[in-house]
Design a protein around this motif. Structure first.
Motif, short mmCIF file in Angstrom:
data_model
loop_
_atom_site.label_atom_id
_atom_site.label_comp_id
_atom_site.label_asym_id
_atom_site.label_seq_id
_atom_site.Cartn_x
_atom_site.Cartn_y
_atom_site.Cartn_z
N ASP A 129 -10.25 -8.22 -60.22
CA ASP A 129 -9.68 -9.30 -59.44
C ASP A 129 -10.34 -10.62 -59.82
O ASP A 129 -10.15 -11.64 -59.19
CB ASP A 129 -9.88 -8.97 -57.95
N LYS A 130 -11.10 -10.59 -60.94
CA LYS A 130 -11.90 -11.77 -61.29
C LYS A 130 -11.04 -12.99 -61.59
O LYS A 130 -11.30 -14.10 -61.13
CB LYS A 130 -12.81 -11.45 -62.48
N GLY A 131 -9.94 -12.77 -62.35
CA GLY A 131 -9.07 -13.90 -62.68
C GLY A 131 -8.44 -14.48 -61.42
O GLY A 131 -8.31 -15.70 -61.26
N GLN A 132 -8.10 -13.60 -60.49
CA GLN A 132 -7.45 -14.05 -59.26
C GLN A 132 -8.42 -14.83 -58.37
O GLN A 132 -8.10 -15.90 -57.87
CB GLN A 132 -6.90 -12.83 -58.51
N LEU A 133 -9.62 -14.30 -58.20
CA LEU A 133 -10.54 -15.01 -57.29
C LEU A 133 -10.94 -16.36 -57.89
O LEU A 133 -11.15 -17.35 -57.18
CB LEU A 133 -11.76 -14.15 -56.93
N MET A 134 -10.98 -16.42 -59.24
CA MET A 134 -11.35 -17.70 -59.87
C MET A 134 -10.24 -18.74 -59.73
O MET A 134 -10.51 -19.95 -59.80
CB MET A 134 -11.71 -17.47 -61.34
N THR A 135 -8.98 -18.33 -59.49
CA THR A 135 -7.94 -19.35 -59.26
C THR A 135 -8.30 -20.17 -58.03
O THR A 135 -8.13 -21.39 -58.01
CB THR A 135 -6.54 -18.71 -59.02
N PHE A 136 -8.85 -19.51 -57.04
CA PHE A 136 -9.21 -20.22 -55.81
C PHE A 136 -10.44 -21.10 -56.02
O PHE A 136 -10.46 -22.27 -55.63
CB PHE A 136 -9.46 -19.21 -54.68
N VAL A 137 -11.44 -20.54 -56.70
CA VAL A 137 -12.67 -21.30 -56.97
C VAL A 137 -12.33 -22.57 -57.77
O VAL A 137 -12.81 -23.67 -57.46
CB VAL A 137 -13.69 -20.44 -57.74
N GLU A 138 -11.47 -22.43 -58.76
CA GLU A 138 -11.12 -23.59 -59.60
C GLU A 138 -10.24 -24.59 -58.84
O GLU A 138 -10.30 -25.79 -59.10
CB GLU A 138 -10.45 -23.11 -60.89
#
Lengths: 463, 463
Positions: A129-138
Motif C-alpha cells: 500500500d506504499k504507493g497509495q499512502l504516499m499519494t496522501f503524504v505528497e
C-alpha cells in the motif's frame, strides 16, 4: 475551503519526480510483515515515514507494539474549526515468492513505459500500500509548500501488520482512542473501478484465516511397506478441503450462510450499470468460467458472497523427482471471506469442528488462527461520500462510482466500533496491479492523479 | 560345495570392524539419485564400488548411462561347473528431508548401542541399500581371503537410479543381456520377517509414479479481489485426490482392479501363521486403524492389494504466517502400488484421463511420469528358494519364512522378462529401519549375520 487550489495542484505536478524518488526509497525497504526474518526492515520503514512526516512539520513518532510498530503523526489545520481527519495506510507488504516469476527484483522499484503515454511503477508494495499512502503524504506536502498550512487537522496512522492479520491493531486503537479519534477516517487501500473511473468502496468482505496441520504416523513412511494400511495425512486433508464446498460452489459448513443477505435490488442495479462481465473480469487473468456459487454475477461473487479458499497446502515430498513416501503430516492455510453479519469467531469454531469430525481417531489435527474480522457495510449516500464523489469526479475523466469490494480492511470496522468514526475508502489501484503477486505495479497515473485527488478531497472537506 | 565353510564364517566375524569401516566410507557418499544436485556424488559411489571390487580380484567397471552409472563386476568360480549368480543391489539413496528430524547428520554413519547387546548403524542408506549390498561384498571377501577362490561364478550389478524410477535400467539390460545373463539372480533389497526370523520375498507390488500440475489463472491472485469467482487449483487438486478413493478405501479409477486376484487360501493361511496384527504393525508407527480397503488384514493390504497414495503436494503460500492468495498452480506426486496383472501403462492412462475429466476447461493440467513396473510373483517352492531357506535357517534363531512384500523392485521383473532368470529376494532389513525417513538405521546384527547368510547361501548354491 482555502484559497484557490490550482497552485497546490500545480505544485504537486512539479513535485512528481521528487515524489517518485521518495516512494522508491520506501519501496526499497523490504517490510514483509508476515515473515519474522524481515522484522528489522519493518521498523526501518516506520522510521523512514516518521522522518519524512517530521520534515513536513508533523509531530510524528514510531509507536512500539508487541508486533511491528505503528506510525502516528499529527498536524494542526489552518483554521480552528476545520474538520479533523484520520488518514490510514499500511507500510508492510506481502511476501515476494515465487521470486523466479518476477521480471525485476521486487525491491528495486522502477518506472516502465508499457505503452506510449502509459507508465507504471514496478515493485512489491508499489500498489499495496506504499504507493497509495504516499499519494496522501505528497498531497499534504504540496499544501504545505504553497500555503505553509493544511486545510484540515490531520492525524496519520500507518500500520505495519496489515498483511499479517493486524494482531496489534485493536489493542493499539483501544489504548490510544482519545489521540486517534477524528471526524472521519480516510483509508487509502482500495482501487479504482477502471483506469478512467475513480471509485469509493462502500462494502468490504470480512476474513477468517486458519491454518490446519494434520498429523498421522510418527514419522514419514515408505509407501511400499505401509501403503494401503497406514493413514495418509494428505488424503485426509484432501477430503477435508474437497468437502468444504459442494458441486454448486456453496460452502458446506453448518450455518455458514447465517447472516448472509441477498444484495438489495437497487445496489444490484447500480452494479449492473458498471457493465462488468465474467469474460472481462476473468479474461484479464487468463480464465473464463466463474468458479464460485452458480447463477451469480462476478461482482456479486466477489463483493457480496462469502467464500472458502485454500491459500496454501504442503505435505510429503515436494522436491525434484519422486519419493514414494507417506508423510507424517500435511498442512493447509484456509481463509474465508465474510459478508453481511457472518460472525468470524463462530465460523472459525464451525470450521474447526468440521475438520475434527473428518480426522481419524488415531490421527490428530493442530489449528493456528490467522486473523478474523467481520464484513463492513458503509452508507451508500453519506455527506462524506457525496463530497468525495464530487471531488474525485473533478479530477478524473469519468465520474466516481460507489462499489463493493472483495477484500478485507479490518481497520474500517475497528474505526467504526472503537473510535465511532465513519471511514471513506478511496484508492487508486487497478485490478491488474498484481498485488500479492509477482510483478506488482502501480500506474504512474494512479500515483500522480491520486495525489491531486487528495488535494481536492481535503479542500472539499474543509469547505 | 567347497571345503568346510567354518573358517570363512570365522573370517567374516574377524573382518567385521573393517567391514564396517568400508560400509561407512560408502554411506558418507551423498548418492541421492532423484536430485540432480547430487549427480557427482552418485558417480563417486559407483567409482568407490569399482575400486573395492577390483581390489577383490573382480573385473569391475563404471558403466555410463544417460542417468547415473551402473557398476558391473565379474569373477570366475573355483570350479568350471559351478553356478553363475547375478547379484543386484543399488548404491543410490533417498533424499534426506526433512533434515531437522534427523538426530545426527544423515551422511555421517555411526554405531549406536540402543539397548544392552543391540547395536545399530545409523545414516541414510545404511539399510536401503548400501548396508545390504555390502553384506554380499563382504561375504565374497571372506571367501577370497580364506580360499582365494569363489564357490560360484559371480556377476555383480549395482544400480544408481533405484530410488528414482530406474530410467536407464531396461536399456542397459537390453544392451548387456549376454554379459549379465546368469543361472539366477540374488537381489538384496528386502527385509527380515522379524529380528529373529529371516525371510524370502515371493511377491512384490508394482508401481506407477505420476506427477500432476494443475494450472488455473496466469498469476497468483489476491483472494479478496478474485475469491469466489476465480478457479483455485488447490481445490481442483483436492477434489481429484479426494475422489480417487471411495469411503470403503477402494480406488475409484475405471477398471483399476482388472488383473487383481484374491490371494490363494494356502498363501493367506501361511501369512496367518506369522501372527501379524494391525495393532502390532501400525502400533510401531503410532497408528492403530488400517486406512485402506475395509475388511482385509494389514498383510493383505500391504502385500496383496493395490493402492493409490499421494506422496507429496504443494501449492500457494506455504511459508511462515499467512498470505491470502489464490495460487496460479498446484501440484501433487501420486503413486499406485500394483498387484497381480495390473498393467502400469493402462493405469497411468486411466489416471490421466480421470484427472483431465476433473479439470475445468479454462484450466489445464501437466503430467510427468515417474517410473512404472508391474507386480512380481515368484514361485513359493522352487529349488532355489528351498536351498536358500535351509541356508538362512542355519544362520538365524528361527527358520526362514516366505513372505509377500509391499514395495517394488522393478528389476526382478526385468530379470525375468529380459534375461529369463529367476530371482531370489533375500534381505536383512527390519520394518523399523526407517528407510526413506529421517534416522534410517540398519541393525549391526543384520549386517553381520547378513554377511554370514550370504556365505552359507553361496556355499549351498555351489553344492
Amino acid at each position: 475551503m482555502m484559497a484557490d487550489i490550482t497552485p497546490v495542484l500545480e505544485r504537486a505536478d512539479a513535485n512528481l519526480p521528487k515524489s517518485l524518488d521518495r516512494l522508491f526509497d520506501l519501496v526499497r525497504i523490504k517490510s514483509i510483515s508476515t515473515d519474522p526474518a524481515f522484522k528489522a526492515e519493518c521498523r526501518k520503514a516506520a522510521e523512514w515515514l516518521v522522518s519524512e512526516l517530521t520534515a513536513l512539520g508533523f509531530t510524528a513518532s514510531v509507536r512500539d507494539t508487541p508486533g511491528h510498530p505503528m506510525v502516528v503523526a499529527h498536524h494542526a489545520a489552518a483554521k480552528a474549526d476545520a474538520p479533523h481527519v484520520l488518514f490510514y495506510g499500511h507500510y508492510d507488504v506481502q511476501p515476494v515468492d515465487p521470486l523466479n516469476l518476477w521480471d525485476a527484483p521486487p525491491f528495486e522499484p522502477a518506472i516502465k513505459e508499457v505503452e506510449p503515454g502509459r507508465k507504471i511503477i514496478t515493485g512489491r508494495g508499489t500498489a499495496d500500500d506504499k504507493g497509495q499512502l504516499m499519494t496522501f503524504v505528497e498531497a499534504v506536502r504540496a499544501y504545505k509548500e504553497i500555503h505553509d498550512a493544511l486545510p484540515c487537522r490531520i492525524t496519520m496512522l500507518f500500520e505495519g501488520e496489515e498483511e499479517s492479520g493486524s494482531p496489534s491493531l485493536k489493542p493499539f486503537l483501544e489504548a490510544n482512542a482519545a489521540e486517534l479519534r477524528a471526524d472521519y477516517a480516510l483509508v487509502c487501500d482500495t482501487g479504482m473501478w477502471d483506469r478512467e473511473t475513480p471509485a469509493i468502496s462502500a462494502g468490504l468482505r470480512g476474513l477468517v484465516g486458519e491454518e490446519i496441520i494434520i498429523k498421522a504416523a510418527d514419522r514419514d513412511l515408505h509407501s511400499g511397506y505401509f501403503g494401503g494400511a497406514a493413514a495418509n495425512p494428505i488424503h485426509i486433508l484432501a477430503d477435508i478441503l474437497a468437502d468444504l464446498r459442494d458441486e454448486t460452489g456453496r460452502v458446506t459448513l453448518e450455518n455458514f450462510y447465517e447472516g448472509v443477505e441477498e444484495t438489495p435490488a437497487q445496489i444490484k442495479a447500480a452494479w449492473d450499470t458498471l457493465g462488468q462481465t465474467a469474460e472481462k473480469f476473468l479474461g484479464e487473468i487468463g480464465l473464463s468460467i466463474p468458479s464460485g456459487e452458480k447463477g451469480r454475477s462476478v461482482l456479486e461473487l466477489t463483493w457480496a458472497r462469502p467464500t472458502a479458499e485454500v491459500n496454501g497446502i504442503t505435505g510429503g515430498y515436494t522436491g525434484e523427482g519422486f519419493k514414494t513416501v507417506i508423510a507424517a503430516q500435511a498442512s493447509a492455510k484456509v481463509s474465508f471471506r465474510l459478508v453481511g453479519n457472518q460472525d468470524p469467531a463462530k465460523i472459525r469454531e464451525t470450521f474447526r469442528a468440521y475438520v475434527r469430525s473428518k480426522v481419524p481417531t488415531d490421527c490428530s489435527v493442530e489449528f493456528h488462527a490467522h486473523g478474523g474480522s467481520p464484513a463492513i457495510h458503509l452508507p451508500y449516500d453519506s455527506a462524506l461520500l457525496n463530497t468525495a464523489k464530487v471531488a474525485l469526479s473533478d479530477e478524473w475523466p469519468k465520474p466516481a462510482v460507489v462499489i463493493g469490494m472483495g477484500g478485507s480492511i479490518p481497520i474500517v470496522g475497528d474505526f467504526q466500533r472503537m473510535l465511532g468514526i465513519e471511514s471513506l475508502l478511496v484508492g487508486f489501484g487497478l485490478s491488474d496491479d498484481r498485488i500479492h503477486s509477482p510483478n506488482e505495479k502501480y500506474e504512474l497515473m494512479s500515483f500522480h492523479k491520486g495525489i491531486r485527488s487528495w488535494i481536492r478531497i481535503l479542500d472539499a472537506l474543509a469547505a
